[in-house]
Design a protein around this motif. Sequence first.
Motif, PDB file in Angstrom:
ATOM      1  N   ASP A 219      68.338   8.621  73.305  1.00  0.00           N
ATOM      2  CA  ASP A 219      69.545   9.098  72.646  1.00  0.00           C
ATOM      3  C   ASP A 219      69.826  10.575  72.951  1.00  0.00           C
ATOM      4  O   ASP A 219      70.431  11.285  72.147  1.00  0.00           O
ATOM      5  CB  ASP A 219      69.441   8.906  71.128  1.00  0.00           C
ATOM      6  N   THR A 220      69.364  11.022  74.110  1.00  0.00           N
ATOM      7  CA  THR A 220      69.567  12.417  74.479  1.00  0.00           C
ATOM      8  C   THR A 220      70.328  12.514  75.810  1.00  0.00           C
ATOM      9  O   THR A 220      70.306  11.585  76.620  1.00  0.00           O
ATOM     10  CB  THR A 220      68.225  13.152  74.638  1.00  0.00           C
ATOM     11  N   TYR A 221      70.990  13.637  75.980  1.00  0.00           N
ATOM     12  CA  TYR A 221      71.683  13.942  77.232  1.00  0.00           C
ATOM     13  C   TYR A 221      71.093  15.219  77.819  1.00  0.00           C
ATOM     14  O   TYR A 221      70.514  16.044  77.106  1.00  0.00           O
ATOM     15  CB  TYR A 221      73.183  14.131  77.008  1.00  0.00           C
ATOM     16  N   GLY A 222      71.266  15.361  79.118  1.00  0.00           N
ATOM     17  CA  GLY A 222      70.762  16.568  79.751  1.00  0.00           C
ATOM     18  C   GLY A 222      71.560  17.794  79.358  1.00  0.00           C
ATOM     19  O   GLY A 222      71.012  18.822  78.964  1.00  0.00           O
ATOM     20  N   MET A 223      72.900  17.690  79.466  1.00  0.00           N
ATOM     21  CA  MET A 223      73.751  18.841  79.219  1.00  0.00           C
ATOM     22  C   MET A 223      75.121  18.383  78.736  1.00  0.00           C
ATOM     23  O   MET A 223      75.451  17.190  78.758  1.00  0.00           O
ATOM     24  CB  MET A 223      73.924  19.668  80.497  1.00  0.00           C
ATOM     25  N   SER A 224      75.913  19.342  78.304  1.00  0.00           N
ATOM     26  CA  SER A 224      77.308  19.105  77.969  1.00  0.00           C
ATOM     27  C   SER A 224      78.109  20.216  78.635  1.00  0.00           C
ATOM     28  O   SER A 224      77.588  20.965  79.466  1.00  0.00           O
ATOM     29  CB  SER A 224      77.508  19.094  76.448  1.00  0.00           C
ATOM     30  N   GLY A 225      79.367  20.333  78.288  1.00  0.00           N
ATOM     31  CA  GLY A 225      80.209  21.377  78.856  1.00  0.00           C
ATOM     32  C   GLY A 225      81.285  21.762  77.875  1.00  0.00           C
ATOM     33  O   GLY A 225      81.615  20.995  76.959  1.00  0.00           O
ATOM     34  N   ARG A 226      81.834  22.953  78.045  1.00  0.00           N
ATOM     35  CA  ARG A 226      82.862  23.443  77.127  1.00  0.00           C
ATOM     36  C   ARG A 226      84.239  22.967  77.584  1.00  0.00           C
ATOM     37  O   ARG A 226      85.047  23.725  78.127  1.00  0.00           O
ATOM     38  CB  ARG A 226      82.811  24.963  77.027  1.00  0.00           C
ATOM     39  N   GLY A 227      84.522  21.698  77.332  1.00  0.00           N
ATOM     40  CA  GLY A 227      85.782  21.111  77.767  1.00  0.00           C
ATOM     41  C   GLY A 227      87.006  21.743  77.151  1.00  0.00           C
ATOM     42  O   GLY A 227      88.104  21.670  77.714  1.00  0.00           O
ATOM     43  N   LYS A 228      86.853  22.381  75.997  1.00  0.00           N
ATOM     44  CA  LYS A 228      87.981  23.058  75.356  1.00  0.00           C
ATOM     45  C   LYS A 228      88.349  24.349  76.080  1.00  0.00           C
ATOM     46  O   LYS A 228      89.433  24.881  75.875  1.00  0.00           O
ATOM     47  CB  LYS A 228      87.647  23.366  73.894  1.00  0.00           C
ATOM     48  N   LEU A 229      87.446  24.868  76.877  1.00  0.00           N
ATOM     49  CA  LEU A 229      87.712  26.062  77.681  1.00  0.00           C
ATOM     50  C   LEU A 229      87.090  25.819  79.060  1.00  0.00           C
ATOM     51  O   LEU A 229      86.008  26.295  79.375  1.00  0.00           O
ATOM     52  CB  LEU A 229      87.106  27.309  77.031  1.00  0.00           C
ATOM     53  N   LEU A 280      73.736  11.705  82.527  1.00  0.00           N
ATOM     54  CA  LEU A 280      73.101  13.011  82.325  1.00  0.00           C
ATOM     55  C   LEU A 280      73.975  13.962  81.518  1.00  0.00           C
ATOM     56  O   LEU A 280      73.472  14.906  80.906  1.00  0.00           O
ATOM     57  CB  LEU A 280      72.766  13.668  83.675  1.00  0.00           C
ATOM     58  N   ILE A 281      75.292  13.710  81.521  1.00  0.00           N
ATOM     59  CA  ILE A 281      76.252  14.594  80.843  1.00  0.00           C
ATOM     60  C   ILE A 281      76.801  13.903  79.603  1.00  0.00           C
ATOM     61  O   ILE A 281      77.262  12.754  79.669  1.00  0.00           O
ATOM     62  CB  ILE A 281      77.409  14.965  81.797  1.00  0.00           C
ATOM     63  N   ASP A 282      76.766  14.593  78.496  1.00  0.00           N
ATOM     64  CA  ASP A 282      77.313  14.080  77.244  1.00  0.00           C
ATOM     65  C   ASP A 282      78.810  13.804  77.411  1.00  0.00           C
ATOM     66  O   ASP A 282      79.583  14.721  77.737  1.00  0.00           O
ATOM     67  CB  ASP A 282      77.095  15.119  76.139  1.00  0.00           C
ATOM     68  N   PRO A 283      79.258  12.560  77.211  1.00  0.00           N
ATOM     69  CA  PRO A 283      80.682  12.244  77.424  1.00  0.00           C
ATOM     70  C   PRO A 283      81.622  12.964  76.461  1.00  0.00           C
ATOM     71  O   PRO A 283      82.818  13.057  76.722  1.00  0.00           O
ATOM     72  CB  PRO A 283      80.738  10.718  77.226  1.00  0.00           C
ATOM     73  N   GLN A 300      69.153  18.644  68.932  1.00  0.00           N
ATOM     74  CA  GLN A 300      68.413  18.005  70.027  1.00  0.00           C
ATOM     75  C   GLN A 300      69.129  16.794  70.623  1.00  0.00           C
ATOM     76  O   GLN A 300      68.523  15.757  70.903  1.00  0.00           O
ATOM     77  CB  GLN A 300      66.997  17.622  69.580  1.00  0.00           C
ATOM     78  N   LYS A 301      70.429  16.950  70.814  1.00  0.00           N
ATOM     79  CA  LYS A 301      71.190  15.930  71.517  1.00  0.00           C
ATOM     80  C   LYS A 301      71.339  16.279  72.991  1.00  0.00           C
ATOM     81  O   LYS A 301      71.512  15.398  73.828  1.00  0.00           O
ATOM     82  CB  LYS A 301      72.578  15.759  70.877  1.00  0.00           C
ATOM     83  N   ILE A 302      71.270  17.566  73.314  1.00  0.00           N
ATOM     84  CA  ILE A 302      71.300  18.042  74.690  1.00  0.00           C
ATOM     85  C   ILE A 302      70.180  19.077  74.860  1.00  0.00           C
ATOM     86  O   ILE A 302      69.753  19.710  73.889  1.00  0.00           O
ATOM     87  CB  ILE A 302      72.657  18.669  75.075  1.00  0.00           C
ATOM     88  N   GLY A 303      69.720  19.251  76.096  1.00  0.00           N
ATOM     89  CA  GLY A 303      68.610  20.160  76.326  1.00  0.00           C
ATOM     90  C   GLY A 303      68.948  21.389  77.146  1.00  0.00           C
ATOM     91  O   GLY A 303      68.080  22.227  77.394  1.00  0.00           O
ATOM     92  N   MET A 304      70.221  21.496  77.567  1.00  0.00           N
ATOM     93  CA  MET A 304      70.633  22.635  78.384  1.00  0.00           C
ATOM     94  C   MET A 304      72.027  23.098  77.991  1.00  0.00           C
ATOM     95  O   MET A 304      72.910  22.294  77.703  1.00  0.00           O
ATOM     96  CB  MET A 304      70.638  22.258  79.873  1.00  0.00           C
ATOM     97  N   ILE A 305      72.216  24.409  77.990  1.00  0.00           N
ATOM     98  CA  ILE A 305      73.524  25.032  77.800  1.00  0.00           C
ATOM     99  C   ILE A 305      73.716  25.983  78.975  1.00  0.00           C
ATOM    100  O   ILE A 305      72.831  26.784  79.279  1.00  0.00           O
ATOM    101  CB  ILE A 305      73.583  25.852  76.490  1.00  0.00           C
ATOM    102  N   ASP A 306      74.869  25.921  79.653  1.00  0.00           N
ATOM    103  CA  ASP A 306      74.983  26.785  80.833  1.00  0.00           C
ATOM    104  C   ASP A 306      76.104  27.815  80.747  1.00  0.00           C
ATOM    105  O   ASP A 306      76.483  28.407  81.759  1.00  0.00           O
ATOM    106  CB  ASP A 306      75.121  25.946  82.106  1.00  0.00           C
ATOM    107  N   ASN A 307      76.615  28.077  79.538  1.00  0.00           N
ATOM    108  CA  ASN A 307      77.619  29.142  79.409  1.00  0.00           C
ATOM    109  C   ASN A 307      77.145  30.233  78.448  1.00  0.00           C
ATOM    110  O   ASN A 307      77.907  30.782  77.668  1.00  0.00           O
ATOM    111  CB  ASN A 307      78.966  28.581  78.952  1.00  0.00           C
ATOM    112  N   MET A 308      75.859  30.551  78.530  1.00  0.00           N
ATOM    113  CA  MET A 308      75.299  31.609  77.695  1.00  0.00           C
ATOM    114  C   MET A 308      75.331  32.940  78.447  1.00  0.00           C
ATOM    115  O   MET A 308      75.228  32.978  79.674  1.00  0.00           O
ATOM    116  CB  MET A 308      73.859  31.280  77.297  1.00  0.00           C
TER     117      MET A 308
END
Length: 525
Positions: A219-229, A280-283, A300-308
Motif C-alpha cells: 500500500d505504498t508508492y515510491g513518490m508523488s508530485g506537486r500536480g497543483k504546481l 511507482l508514482i502515486d496517482p 508513510q504512503k510515499i517514501g520520496m519528496i523531490d521538491n524540497m
Amino acid sequence: MNQRKQTLLGLMSIVLSMSLVAVGCGKESDSGTTPKASVETAKPEAGDNPIEITWANNFSPPEAEGNYVQKQLEQKFKVKIKNVKLDRQGWKDKFNVLLASGQIPDIFPIDADETDMAAWADQGIIASISPDEIRNNMPKYTKALESIDAGAWNVGYYNGKNWGIPKVWPIGNSGMIPGYNEAWLKKIGYNEPPKTLAELEDVLTKFVNNDPDGNGKKDTYGMSGRGKLPIQMFTSVFSAYGVSPYQFKIGADGKVVYGGITEETRLALKLLNKWFEAGLIDPEFITADNGQLNDKFANQKIGMIDNMGWRSFDAESAYITKSALEKGLHVIAGKPVIGPAGKAYAFSAGARQAPVLLGVQLEKDAAKRARIEQILEYVATNTEGWLLTVYGEKGANYDMNGDSVVARTIPEASKAGAGSFYNPLANVDISMAKYNMTKELLDLKAKLDSGYEPLRDVIGPAVLTAKAKYWASLQTLVDNYLIKAVIGKADTDKGFDDFKVNWLKSGGQELTDEANKVYAQRQKK
C-alpha cells in the motif's frame, strides 16, 4: 504627490488595460554596461526642510502612521514619510486606481514585476535611473547585489534605459533537492540516498514492492508530485535529463529553446510514464499540493519528496521534516541524481527579480532620489538599519542572543512598522543572514546547498511582449500535456510532436524568437 501633467492621459489608460506595448530593442545592460538615462546623476545633499517621500508597499503594512520605524527613518534622514498601505492580495487593482488619478508614489510596491515596469515606463509613470548613480550612492548595496548575480541589472533594462533599483532574492539561487524516508532506505538495503537515475528507479521500485513500512500490505508508492504546481513536479527526473519543461535553455544548436518542447522532456516523460504504469508514482499526484505531499510522507504512503529546498530539512520546517519527526520518521537529504545529462542538476528558480521602481517625478528631483538611495542603502546593508526595519525596536520587538535575533510577538512588531514595508531590499545582503539564521541553519545550508549545478532559465525575468500576450495559455498547454503524458492519456511519440507544433503555433514561436533576441543582446556586451 508631484507628477507631470502630460502623463495623466497615459495614466487613465491603466484602469482600462494593462497590456504591454512593443518592447524596444537596444543593447542590454549588465553590471559592466551603463544604459542611457534621461536624468542628471543625483548626489546626496543636506537641506533645511524635510523631504517628503510617498512610500507604497504591499508587504507588512504598518498598523499606524508615525510608527517607531517610520519615526526613526524620518529623524535619521530628515524626511517625512507618507505611507501608502496596500494588501498583498489584490494590491494592483487598488494601486492602478491611484495611478490613474495621478497619485504616483515615490517608491512603488515590491510585488511590481517586469511586465508592470514596461507598461509604466511606456505610460510615463516611473523614473529611469542611471546605474552609475546607483553604484555611487549605494556602493555597499551594489557589491551585495552583484555578489549574488551581476546580471540582475538586465531585468530593469528596457527601451535603452535602466528603470528602478535592481533586486535579487538570494534563496532563489538554491536548487530543489530530494528527501527520502531514511528508515525505508535502510529497509531496502540502501545506506545512503541514490546517486543515479537508475538507482532511483531501483529505490522507488523497492519502496512499492518490499513493504518498507512493515505493515504486511502493498500500500505504498515510491513518490508523488506537486500536480497543483507542475513547475515543481518531478523535478528530479527532468533535471537528470538536464531540462525543466518550464524554463528556456540553450539547445544543441546554440539557440534559446523552451524546455517543454525539447527531446530531453520527451525522454523524461517516457520514463515517468513507465514508472506510473509500474505503480511507482502515486496517482493522486494530479491534485496534490504541498499539504497533501506533507501528509502522505508523514503517513508513510510515499517514501520520496523531490521538491524540497535545503531549509526544508530543518527540524522546524513546516514542509515535510517537522511533521515527519512528529511521527517518528527521519527524512534524509539526497543530492540530485545523475542521469543522461551526466551531471547532478537541480531545478532553481534563480535570484533575479524585478527592480524597486520609483515614481517619474523623481527624474526631476535629484535631491529626493539621492535621499531615497541613501535610505535604501542604509536599510539593506547597514546592521542598524536592517535590524530596525526588519525587526523593529530592540528590547521591545526583539532581543539578541549573540548574533541571532530572538523576535517577540508579530503583532507588536507590526505596530512598530517592522517587516518588509520600509525595507524592500531586506533579502539582498546575505551578510545579514547571521541575524535571522542560527549557526545550525548556516551549517545545514553549507552541507546541503552544494554538490550540484543549479538548472536555471537562461533568460530569467525579462520584458517580453509575447509573454504578456501568450504566457498564460502556453503554460496551460504545458501543464495539461505533461500530466496527460505521465499518466498515459497522451503519447510521447506523435502526441509529443503534435504538442510541440501546437505550442509553437499558439504564440510559442513568437516568444522563442523574442527570447533569442534578448539573449543575443546580452551576449554582445
